[in-house]
Design a protein around this motif. Structure first.
Motif, mmCIF file in Angstrom:
data_model
loop_
_atom_site.group_PDB
_atom_site.id
_atom_site.type_symbol
_atom_site.label_atom_id
_atom_site.label_comp_id
_atom_site.label_asym_id
_atom_site.label_seq_id
_atom_site.Cartn_x
_atom_site.Cartn_y
_atom_site.Cartn_z
ATOM 1 N N GLY A 1 0.800 -1.226 0.000
ATOM 2 C CA GLY A 1 0.000 0.000 0.000
ATOM 3 C C GLY A 1 0.832 1.276 0.000
ATOM 4 N N LEU A 2 0.134 2.414 -0.211
ATOM 5 C CA LEU A 2 0.795 3.720 -0.311
ATOM 6 C C LEU A 2 1.544 4.062 0.984
ATOM 7 N N GLY A 3 0.912 3.788 2.129
ATOM 8 C CA GLY A 3 1.555 4.094 3.415
ATOM 9 C C GLY A 3 2.867 3.343 3.559
ATOM 10 N N LEU B 1 4.540 13.023 -4.211
ATOM 11 C CA LEU B 1 3.780 13.259 -5.447
ATOM 12 C C LEU B 1 3.361 11.926 -6.044
ATOM 13 N N LEU B 2 2.078 11.798 -6.353
ATOM 14 C CA LEU B 2 1.575 10.607 -7.044
ATOM 15 C C LEU B 2 1.437 10.970 -8.526
ATOM 16 N N ALA B 3 2.233 10.291 -9.363
ATOM 17 C CA ALA B 3 2.305 10.674 -10.784
ATOM 18 C C ALA B 3 0.977 10.473 -11.521
ATOM 19 N N ASP B 4 0.127 9.597 -11.002
ATOM 20 C CA ASP B 4 -1.207 9.368 -11.597
ATOM 21 C C ASP B 4 -2.057 10.632 -11.618
ATOM 22 N N ASP B 5 -1.847 11.486 -10.621
ATOM 23 C CA ASP B 5 -2.595 12.738 -10.543
ATOM 24 C C ASP B 5 -1.817 13.802 -11.308
ATOM 25 N N LEU B 6 -2.274 14.076 -12.519
ATOM 26 C CA LEU B 6 -1.600 15.076 -13.347
ATOM 27 C C LEU B 6 -2.406 16.367 -13.260
ATOM 28 N N LYS C 1 -13.471 6.436 -4.149
ATOM 29 C CA LYS C 1 -12.215 6.360 -4.907
ATOM 30 C C LYS C 1 -11.082 7.126 -4.236
ATOM 31 N N TYR C 2 -11.378 7.843 -3.129
ATOM 32 C CA TYR C 2 -10.404 8.798 -2.576
ATOM 33 C C TYR C 2 -10.317 8.726 -1.046
ATOM 34 N N GLY C 3 -9.231 9.321 -0.524
ATOM 35 C CA GLY C 3 -9.229 9.679 0.882
ATOM 36 C C GLY C 3 -10.101 10.925 1.007
ATOM 37 N N ILE C 4 -10.959 10.963 2.017
ATOM 38 C CA ILE C 4 -11.897 12.087 2.175
ATOM 39 C C ILE C 4 -11.625 12.771 3.517
ATOM 40 N N ILE D 1 -10.652 9.889 6.248
ATOM 41 C CA ILE D 1 -11.057 8.493 6.098
ATOM 42 C C ILE D 1 -10.768 8.043 4.666
ATOM 43 N N GLU D 2 -10.200 6.841 4.540
ATOM 44 C CA GLU D 2 -9.808 6.350 3.213
ATOM 45 C C GLU D 2 -10.987 5.665 2.526
ATOM 46 N N LYS D 3 -11.313 6.131 1.354
ATOM 47 C CA LYS D 3 -12.303 5.534 0.456
ATOM 48 C C LYS D 3 -13.630 5.150 1.121
ATOM 49 N N PRO D 4 -14.298 6.128 1.767
ATOM 50 C CA PRO D 4 -15.589 5.814 2.389
ATOM 51 C C PRO D 4 -16.709 5.722 1.341
ATOM 52 N N ALA E 1 -11.945 15.615 -1.431
ATOM 53 C CA ALA E 1 -11.075 14.446 -1.632
ATOM 54 C C ALA E 1 -9.607 14.848 -1.645
ATOM 55 N N ILE E 2 -8.775 13.910 -1.177
ATOM 56 C CA ILE E 2 -7.325 14.113 -1.199
ATOM 57 C C ILE E 2 -6.832 13.763 -2.602
ATOM 58 N N ILE E 3 -5.984 14.607 -3.173
ATOM 59 C CA ILE E 3 -5.327 14.175 -4.397
ATOM 60 C C ILE E 3 -3.814 14.067 -4.146
ATOM 61 N N GLY E 4 -3.111 13.515 -5.110
ATOM 62 C CA GLY E 4 -1.749 13.043 -4.843
ATOM 63 C C GLY E 4 -0.646 14.061 -4.713
ATOM 64 N N ILE F 1 -1.651 -0.833 3.958
ATOM 65 C CA ILE F 1 -1.223 0.182 4.937
ATOM 66 C C ILE F 1 -1.463 1.542 4.277
ATOM 67 N N GLN F 2 -2.405 2.301 4.836
ATOM 68 C CA GLN F 2 -2.878 3.517 4.171
ATOM 69 C C GLN F 2 -2.245 4.775 4.768
ATOM 70 N N LEU F 3 -1.793 5.652 3.889
ATOM 71 C CA LEU F 3 -1.266 6.947 4.330
ATOM 72 C C LEU F 3 -2.360 7.769 5.010
ATOM 73 N N THR F 4 -3.581 7.673 4.472
ATOM 74 C CA THR F 4 -4.704 8.428 5.058
ATOM 75 C C THR F 4 -4.917 8.035 6.519
ATOM 76 N N ASP F 5 -4.847 6.738 6.827
ATOM 77 C CA ASP F 5 -5.021 6.280 8.214
ATOM 78 C C ASP F 5 -3.907 6.838 9.105
HETATM 79 C C1 G1P Z 1 -4.418 7.222 -3.138
HETATM 80 C C2 G1P Z 1 -4.739 7.586 -1.697
HETATM 81 C C3 G1P Z 1 -6.059 8.334 -1.618
HETATM 82 C C4 G1P Z 1 -6.037 9.551 -2.535
HETATM 83 C C5 G1P Z 1 -5.654 9.116 -3.966
HETATM 84 C C6 G1P Z 1 -5.436 10.334 -4.851
HETATM 85 O O1 G1P Z 1 -5.364 6.267 -3.578
HETATM 86 O O2 G1P Z 1 -4.772 6.402 -0.912
HETATM 87 O O3 G1P Z 1 -6.295 8.738 -0.296
HETATM 88 O O4 G1P Z 1 -7.292 10.172 -2.534
HETATM 89 O O5 G1P Z 1 -4.440 8.365 -3.977
HETATM 90 O O6 G1P Z 1 -5.195 9.967 -6.159
HETATM 91 P P1 G1P Z 1 -5.162 5.387 -4.923
HETATM 92 O O7 G1P Z 1 -5.628 6.243 -6.066
HETATM 93 O O8 G1P Z 1 -3.720 5.048 -4.994
HETATM 94 O O9 G1P Z 1 -6.050 4.186 -4.744
#
Ligand code: G1P
Length: 289
Positions: free
Chosen positions: A110-112, A130-135, A170-173, A190-193, A203-206, A229-233
């Motif tokens: 997991g991300l954490g 930085l999460l490269a998926d989030d452009l 789909k997100y950490g909220i 909270i992660e992905k409620p 929502a949290i973005i990367g 293991i979640q970073l949000t937690d």
């Molecule tokens: C991760 C995080 C999530 C966040 C998201 C943003 O999730 O765990 O909290 O909202 O990135 O893109 P993932 O998209 O890797 O499932």
């Protein structure tokens, strides 16, 4: 005052959503127009003043290392053929030796867990993730916007934006209170409620700025949503001892971990290019009729 010098890029993920394209190629190498996703993220970090890039990588990801290294043969051929623009474009990708450090995540926990793998390289100082998926298309790089706020806040920060209430899963909220037009004080995470359990649609973005205290919490390896293991937690635990701020960034975010989002990014970035737009626009118009 704490300064952010280092940025962590978790790049070990398998990219199963893009199979078969990602069977032998890291998902971070998927191109938006003519640049891989990872390069956009690395350029964002360097343009924001980050001095050290830390890749948390994994098996089958060596193309990432090659991408940020010299390519002797290719450079020679381009030079011999006088293709100077192309030569410049591949040379500009390569940061100085020692700027990028690679460490490996052995298991996909997991991300954490990925962030925790960078603990010894980061040490005892605040750092960006930085999460490269989030452009994010923006005039000022989002990380740079956040670092400016960090100068005052000096505490954990996350980039946030509003999603459709049906999309919270789909997100950490975050649960938060506005403290200015673009900064929120986080009261809970909270992660992905499911939409019923989500405290808001923020929502949290990367993009994160984290303080080193997060490593001790991540080191407890508590399993959360999705068995990971979640970073949000970990941030939710940190909230007991530290303020966390949500930053509403200026820019358009594309979810490049999703096929439709990835295609939207390609279209949006291509339409910014004067040599492509005149060919693409008539085609788009013709197929939407
Ligand atoms: C991760 C995080 C999530 C966040 C998201 C943003 O999730 O765990 O909290 O909202 O990135 O893109 P993932 O998209 O890797 O499932």
């Amino acid at each position: 005052m704490m300064k952010v010098r280092k940025a962590v890029f978790p790049v070990a993920g398998l990219g199963t959503r893009f199979l078969s394209a990602t069977k032998a190629m890291p998902k971070e190498m998927l191109p938006v127009v003519d640049k891989p996703l990872i390069q956009y993220a690395v350029e964002e970090a360097l343009d924001s003043g980050i001095e050290q890039i830390i890749f948390v990588t994994g098996r089958g990801k060596s193309a990432l290392e090659d991408h940020f290294d010299k390519s002797g043969e290719l450079e020679e051929i381009l030079r011999a053929k006088g293709k100077n623009e192309l030569l410049k474009s591949i040379e500009s990708v390569i940061p100085d030796s020692g700027t990028i450090i690679y460490t490996r995540q052995r298991e996909m926990l997991g991300l954490g867990h990925a962030i925790w793998c960078a603990r010894n390289v980061v040490g005892n100082e605040p750092f960006a993730v930085l999460l490269a998926d989030d452009l994010i298309q923006s005039d000022t790089p989002v990380l740079s916007q956040m670092l400016k706020e960090f100068e005052n806040l000096q505490s954990t920060m996350i980039a946030v934006f509003e999603v459709e209430p049906s999309e919270t899963q789909k997100y950490g909220i975050i649960d938060a209170e506005n403290i200015s037009h673009n900064v929120k004080k986080v009261m809970g995470l909270i992660e992905k409620p499911t939409p019923e359990k989500a405290p808001s649609n923020n929502a949290i973005i990367g993009r994160y700025i984290l303080t080193p205290e997060i490593f001790d919490i991540l080191g407890q390896k508590k399993i959360g949503s999705g068995g990971e293991i979640q970073l949000t937690d970990a941030m939710a635990s940190l909230l007991k001892d530290q303020s966390i701020y949500g930053y509403q960034f200026k820019g358009t975010r594309f979810d490049c971990g999703d096929k439709a989002g990835f295609l939207m990014a390609n279209i949006a970035y291509a339409l910014e290019r004067p040599e492509i737009k005149p060919k693409l626009m008539p085609f788009i118009n013709s197929i939407v009729k």
